[in-house]
Write a protein that holds these residues in place. Sequence first.
Motif, PDB file in Angstrom:
ATOM      1  N   THR A   8       0.822  -1.219   0.000  1.00 14.58           N
ATOM      2  CA  THR A   8       0.000   0.000   0.000  1.00 14.58           C
ATOM      3  C   THR A   8       0.853   1.265   0.000  1.00 14.58           C
ATOM      4  O   THR A   8       0.448   2.286  -0.564  1.00 14.58           O
ATOM      5  CB  THR A   8      -0.944   0.006   1.213  1.00 14.58           C
ATOM      6  OG1 THR A   8      -0.174  -0.162   2.416  1.00 14.58           O
ATOM      7  CG2 THR A   8      -1.964  -1.113   1.105  1.00 14.58           C
ATOM      8  N   GLU A   9       2.031   1.215   0.628  1.00 13.70           N
ATOM      9  CA  GLU A   9       2.888   2.392   0.660  1.00 13.70           C
ATOM     10  C   GLU A   9       3.398   2.734  -0.746  1.00 13.70           C
ATOM     11  O   GLU A   9       3.366   3.906  -1.167  1.00 13.70           O
ATOM     12  CB  GLU A   9       4.074   2.172   1.602  1.00 13.70           C
ATOM     13  CG  GLU A   9       3.713   2.092   3.074  1.00 13.70           C
ATOM     14  CD  GLU A   9       3.094   0.740   3.460  1.00 13.70           C
ATOM     15  OE1 GLU A   9       2.436   0.678   4.516  1.00 13.70           O
ATOM     16  OE2 GLU A   9       3.265  -0.227   2.680  1.00 13.70           O
ATOM     17  N   SER A  12       0.492   4.135  -2.814  1.00 15.23           N
ATOM     18  CA  SER A  12       0.186   5.530  -2.494  1.00 15.23           C
ATOM     19  C   SER A  12       1.194   6.476  -3.142  1.00 15.23           C
ATOM     20  O   SER A  12       0.822   7.520  -3.701  1.00 15.23           O
ATOM     21  CB  SER A  12       0.190   5.727  -0.971  1.00 15.23           C
ATOM     22  OG  SER A  12      -0.054   7.072  -0.637  1.00 15.23           O
ATOM     23  N   ASP A  13       2.464   6.095  -3.104  1.00 13.02           N
ATOM     24  CA  ASP A  13       3.506   6.923  -3.719  1.00 13.02           C
ATOM     25  C   ASP A  13       3.311   6.995  -5.230  1.00 13.02           C
ATOM     26  O   ASP A  13       3.458   8.069  -5.839  1.00 13.02           O
ATOM     27  CB  ASP A  13       4.878   6.341  -3.390  1.00 13.02           C
ATOM     28  CG  ASP A  13       6.004   7.106  -4.080  1.00 13.02           C
ATOM     29  OD1 ASP A  13       6.207   8.288  -3.751  1.00 13.02           O
ATOM     30  OD2 ASP A  13       6.651   6.511  -4.966  1.00 13.02           O
ATOM     31  N   THR A  16       0.466   9.316  -6.176  1.00 12.24           N
ATOM     32  CA  THR A  16       0.871  10.714  -6.000  1.00 12.24           C
ATOM     33  C   THR A  16       1.669  11.196  -7.210  1.00 12.24           C
ATOM     34  O   THR A  16       1.470  12.303  -7.720  1.00 12.24           O
ATOM     35  CB  THR A  16       1.703  10.879  -4.719  1.00 12.24           C
ATOM     36  OG1 THR A  16       0.908  10.508  -3.592  1.00 12.24           O
ATOM     37  CG2 THR A  16       2.174  12.315  -4.562  1.00 12.24           C
ATOM     38  N   PRO A  64      -8.162   2.460  -2.745  1.00  7.73           N
ATOM     39  CA  PRO A  64      -7.549   3.754  -3.075  1.00  7.73           C
ATOM     40  C   PRO A  64      -7.197   3.883  -4.557  1.00  7.73           C
ATOM     41  O   PRO A  64      -7.367   4.954  -5.147  1.00  7.73           O
ATOM     42  CB  PRO A  64      -6.286   3.780  -2.202  1.00  7.73           C
ATOM     43  CG  PRO A  64      -6.641   2.911  -1.038  1.00  7.73           C
ATOM     44  CD  PRO A  64      -7.481   1.806  -1.616  1.00  7.73           C
ATOM     45  N   TRP A  68      -8.954   6.486  -7.239  1.00  7.91           N
ATOM     46  CA  TRP A  68      -8.110   7.355  -8.061  1.00  7.91           C
ATOM     47  C   TRP A  68      -8.417   7.147  -9.544  1.00  7.91           C
ATOM     48  O   TRP A  68      -8.519   8.113 -10.306  1.00  7.91           O
ATOM     49  CB  TRP A  68      -6.644   7.046  -7.768  1.00  7.91           C
ATOM     50  CG  TRP A  68      -5.670   7.847  -8.580  1.00  7.91           C
ATOM     51  CD1 TRP A  68      -5.149   9.064  -8.265  1.00  7.91           C
ATOM     52  CD2 TRP A  68      -5.097   7.478  -9.837  1.00  7.91           C
ATOM     53  NE1 TRP A  68      -4.287   9.484  -9.261  1.00  7.91           N
ATOM     54  CE2 TRP A  68      -4.237   8.529 -10.232  1.00  7.91           C
ATOM     55  CE3 TRP A  68      -5.220   6.369 -10.671  1.00  7.91           C
ATOM     56  CZ2 TRP A  68      -3.511   8.493 -11.423  1.00  7.91           C
ATOM     57  CZ3 TRP A  68      -4.501   6.336 -11.858  1.00  7.91           C
ATOM     58  CH2 TRP A  68      -3.667   7.386 -12.223  1.00  7.91           C
TER      59      TRP A  68
END
Length: 380
Positions: A8-9, A12-13, A16, A64, A68
Amino acid sequence: MFDYIDNTEKLSDLLTRLDKAEWITLDTEFIREKTYYPRLCLIQIASADTLACIDPLAISDLQPFLDWLNQPQRLKVLHAAWQDMEIFHHLGGGNVPTPLFDTQVAAAVLGMGDQLGYARLVEALLGVSLDKSQSRTDWSRRPLTTAQLEYAIDDVRHLRDVYLLLREQLDKLGRMKWLEKPFQKLSDPATYTVDPQTVWERVKGLQILKPQQLAILRELAAWREQRALQKDIPRRWILSDEILLDMARMQPDSPAGLRQIRGLSDEQIERGAGEWLACIARGQAVPKSECPSLPRRRKLDANMTVVADLLTALLNQVANDHGISAQMIATRQQLEKMLEEGRTTLSDDWRGVLVNDLFTEVLSGKTRIRVRNQQVIVES
């Protein structure tokens, strides 16, 4: 180089970094041999400066990413988008990413071929021959090899240049408007929503059935679809099309009658007889006036054959005017089917944009046709 996103990290990056992109290219790898819904195994995504493979089997929560993806401010570019959109429709609770650009459809309106495969399109536009060695990969197995991932990422790496070239040609020829309806349909959740009450229309061989038998088939096909959905298994694992047709045609009223149907085991009959017989009874109870029917087609007589000849000539003229093969717009068989069914329009996609108004005016007698300078001229 590309990123491999497996937590998940990292996801998320990635989101972004992609957030300011005006467009992205997108593809998926999946398997569905043993399930009703495709099982998503890999997501490939790219922008002008980013390439990544997202591993949905390693990430516990894809929401997420789905949220998006559903943001409308960026264009999603895919090739042959239907199956990918079916996956996101299922995972996203009925939502479909929008807006979309399908390079297969775009290539068709540019005269490059109907249903053109991705590898052929890349070779035609970029002169690049794609590696096909991983086409039979089981994408659910882990770990994925470097060769598998390189094969997968190529599906979005080259799609960036393909999109830009197609967009340039479409703008130059003024054909972007041709794509509005096809792309709207791909972005419509209803395109991917299964209605159990209409799936009977896709049963192979139903043309042999009479209206009352079709009513029975409708009940049986709806039951099969609902069961396949519940169990998430292919519908053919429940009952084959051939067995549904035999049930509708023979209309057994007891387990003994069901045993006369080829392909049914005693174990299947013991489990399913009650529900099947109830479906048959419901179909038999449908009033004749409410029974489903197939589109009535009338055989073309000599006069209508001449009309088909005329439409073929007009079609050839339209195709020639736009530099497209007439076969890509419609075949002779499709024109004859249109006339047999009493329609004056061909379709609701880009092909229809080219000929629907013309066909309607000609068939309604609102125009006259003459030949000038060896060209067919239509005058209102």
